[in-house]
Enzyme design. Sequence first.
Site, mmCIF file in Angstrom:
data_model
loop_
_atom_site.group_PDB
_atom_site.id
_atom_site.type_symbol
_atom_site.label_atom_id
_atom_site.label_comp_id
_atom_site.label_asym_id
_atom_site.label_seq_id
_atom_site.Cartn_x
_atom_site.Cartn_y
_atom_site.Cartn_z
ATOM 1 N N ASN A 217 0.885 -1.184 0.050
ATOM 2 C CA ASN A 217 0.044 -0.042 -0.081
ATOM 3 C C ASN A 217 0.799 1.156 0.040
ATOM 4 O OD1 ASN A 217 -1.857 2.045 0.567
ATOM 5 N ND2 ASN A 217 -2.833 0.880 1.900
ATOM 6 N N ASP B 106 -1.400 -1.043 -3.999
ATOM 7 C CA ASP B 106 -1.744 -0.220 -5.296
ATOM 8 C C ASP B 106 -0.506 -0.250 -6.023
ATOM 9 O OD1 ASP B 106 -0.214 1.359 -3.758
ATOM 10 O OD2 ASP B 106 -1.911 2.599 -2.985
ATOM 11 N N HIS C 58 -14.579 -12.289 -21.038
ATOM 12 C CA HIS C 58 -15.647 -11.960 -20.439
ATOM 13 C C HIS C 58 -15.658 -10.489 -20.062
ATOM 14 C CE1 HIS C 58 -13.338 -14.111 -17.565
ATOM 15 N NE2 HIS C 58 -13.722 -13.176 -16.666
ATOM 16 N N ASP D 236 -6.125 -14.089 -19.873
ATOM 17 C CA ASP D 236 -7.040 -14.667 -19.212
ATOM 18 C C ASP D 236 -7.831 -15.811 -20.147
ATOM 19 O OD1 ASP D 236 -7.625 -15.303 -16.500
ATOM 20 O OD2 ASP D 236 -9.648 -14.584 -16.844
ATOM 21 N N GLU E 52 -3.466 -18.376 -20.811
ATOM 22 C CA GLU E 52 -3.615 -18.986 -19.885
ATOM 23 C C GLU E 52 -4.377 -20.254 -20.496
ATOM 24 O OE1 GLU E 52 -6.146 -19.300 -15.726
ATOM 25 O OE2 GLU E 52 -7.222 -18.228 -17.410
ATOM 26 N N ASP F 238 -4.042 -18.475 -8.529
ATOM 27 C CA ASP F 238 -5.157 -19.422 -8.890
ATOM 28 C C ASP F 238 -4.829 -20.914 -7.990
ATOM 29 O OD1 ASP F 238 -7.115 -18.029 -10.404
ATOM 30 O OD2 ASP F 238 -5.625 -18.453 -12.010
ATOM 31 N N ARG G 222 -4.065 -15.237 -1.738
ATOM 32 C CA ARG G 222 -3.789 -13.982 -1.849
ATOM 33 C C ARG G 222 -3.457 -13.080 -0.370
ATOM 34 N NH1 ARG G 222 -8.694 -13.893 -6.533
ATOM 35 N NH2 ARG G 222 -7.782 -15.503 -7.749
#
Length: 574
Positions: A150, A177, A250, A334, A363, A429, A477
């Site tokens: 951050n 960030d 998507h 992706d 991917e 993932d 994560r």
Amino acid sequence: MQLAGIRHRPESEDTAVLAAHQLQVRLQTARDDVAQVEILFADSYLWQEGTTALERRIMQPGLATQGNQYWQTTLTVPTNRVVYAFLITDTIGATVGYGEGGFFDDVATNWQTVGNYFHMPYMHVSDAELPPAWVKETVWYQIFPERFANGVRQNDPANVQPWGAGRVHRDSFYGGDLPGITAHLDDLAALGVNGLYLCPIFTSPSNHKYDTIDHFEIDPHFGTKADFQALVDGAHARGMRVMLDAVFNHFGEQSPQWQDVIKNGEQSRFADWFHIHGWPVGRDPKTKRLNYETFATGAAMPKVNTQNPAVQAYLIDVTKYWIEQFGIDAWRFDVADEVDHGFWRALCGALRAIKPDVYLLGESWHSSQSLVGNGQFNAVMNYPLTQPILALFNGQLNPEDYVGKTNLELMMYRQPNQQAMFNALDTHDTPRLLTTLHGQLTKFKSALTLLMLLPGSPCIYYGTEVAMAGGADPDNRRCMNWQPDEQEQQVRQFVTRLIKFRRQQADFLATSQLTWTIDGHCLILTRTDVEQTIQGRFNLGAQAVSTVSGVSPILTAGITANEMAPGGFELTVA
């Protein structure tokens, strides 16, 4: 001779144009069935008119899978045109010819028949789409921006949590960030990585940003375009390439295109931007199923119709924009295996036209020859190669089967593409490496070392260098640990030395011969060329074994008093 085990396909992964006049050729045979393979080749025009003779070359046995042996050689062809066929001799001395028409008797008249030969009409280096040379020399570092650092409190989300506090949930925000990444570029340079792969940074309501709203804008919680330019410039100044992550399978449900469809239905100018099978969009009241296609089963991620020319133009403009305006070096795409090949060819061609050395990565979680080359990607995320490493060190895969599976994957792609494959043991993932290996640091170090010895472009997931733990998403994560304890600092020192070794030996590890030996419970990976030998020896048994005498290893784990503990390794260079 087991004819059913013999296979070669021209202009596939079995042939690779390495440079002008250089063609690498592979042949598959049944394992332990063939003693020798010769390749006979010539320029078809010159041979048929009698001005040149057939050349012969003995092919070298290469890698072997559980059922097959691969043979390989590189031909030098003066005219860039070549026909070739194989003379195969089995272990009892029987011979057979093999070419485009299948098998033929080993008699002189058959070797004079051009129809018995495979054809490479012309070797176009441009068609080879060789990956950028810099990729095989790159050690990537993957960053999940919301959890790395951050740097600016003023852009924090309203519901931000203290850094690292509490259990990570799918909707947790901690304020990571772009300025936070820039502030730590010196730390990454000291670690030795020279490629940064950032998960999506574009406008999105989620912490992961895989549900994009606006592909042309930085998410305000990550910073500004000026912040991003500072990051790219700072990375480049330190010799690091930058790869962004695009989600073109998507959109997010809050994207203006999808919101227009929600508002205007069939009259929306974006109605054909998606795969919609009923109106109004939503769930069928009878079946309760969505009447539009999505990523997986997520209603909030409507699938994009990439066969629509307007969609193609928009997405190509997106990728060109971030290259032309900010100078990024690579794109990772992706869910690449669920997008049509025609679109990928159009996009990849457009990007190579403006930046010839751009690295384009898809991917995919499975073997994906159809995505690599042929106008598409340089490489894919190489999970089928890397995940067996985890099973090997967890005792779920014996060394023999591990070698067979790994060699099979190494033969899935042309050698230049194999050098550019994206190899990672953990990502955003997957569970983290330390957790997958049940907290065993010795095995953790051994697995990373084996990864670094394999062909490809290796990647370290943020925090792996300080042995961060984490289970399945979202636990993998967690916030970056910027205050490692003494043991974690020692892990960072080990990873730093390992990355330095990998980068120093990058060219050698990309092209040298690879062989495996199984010695009791030890797996030995040897890389050799005419000048050097590098060897990794891994103890996969339950008992300690003796180290190699008379050799000083350059890296080790689990070694004390000339004994290598279970899960340990020693790495030597001679």
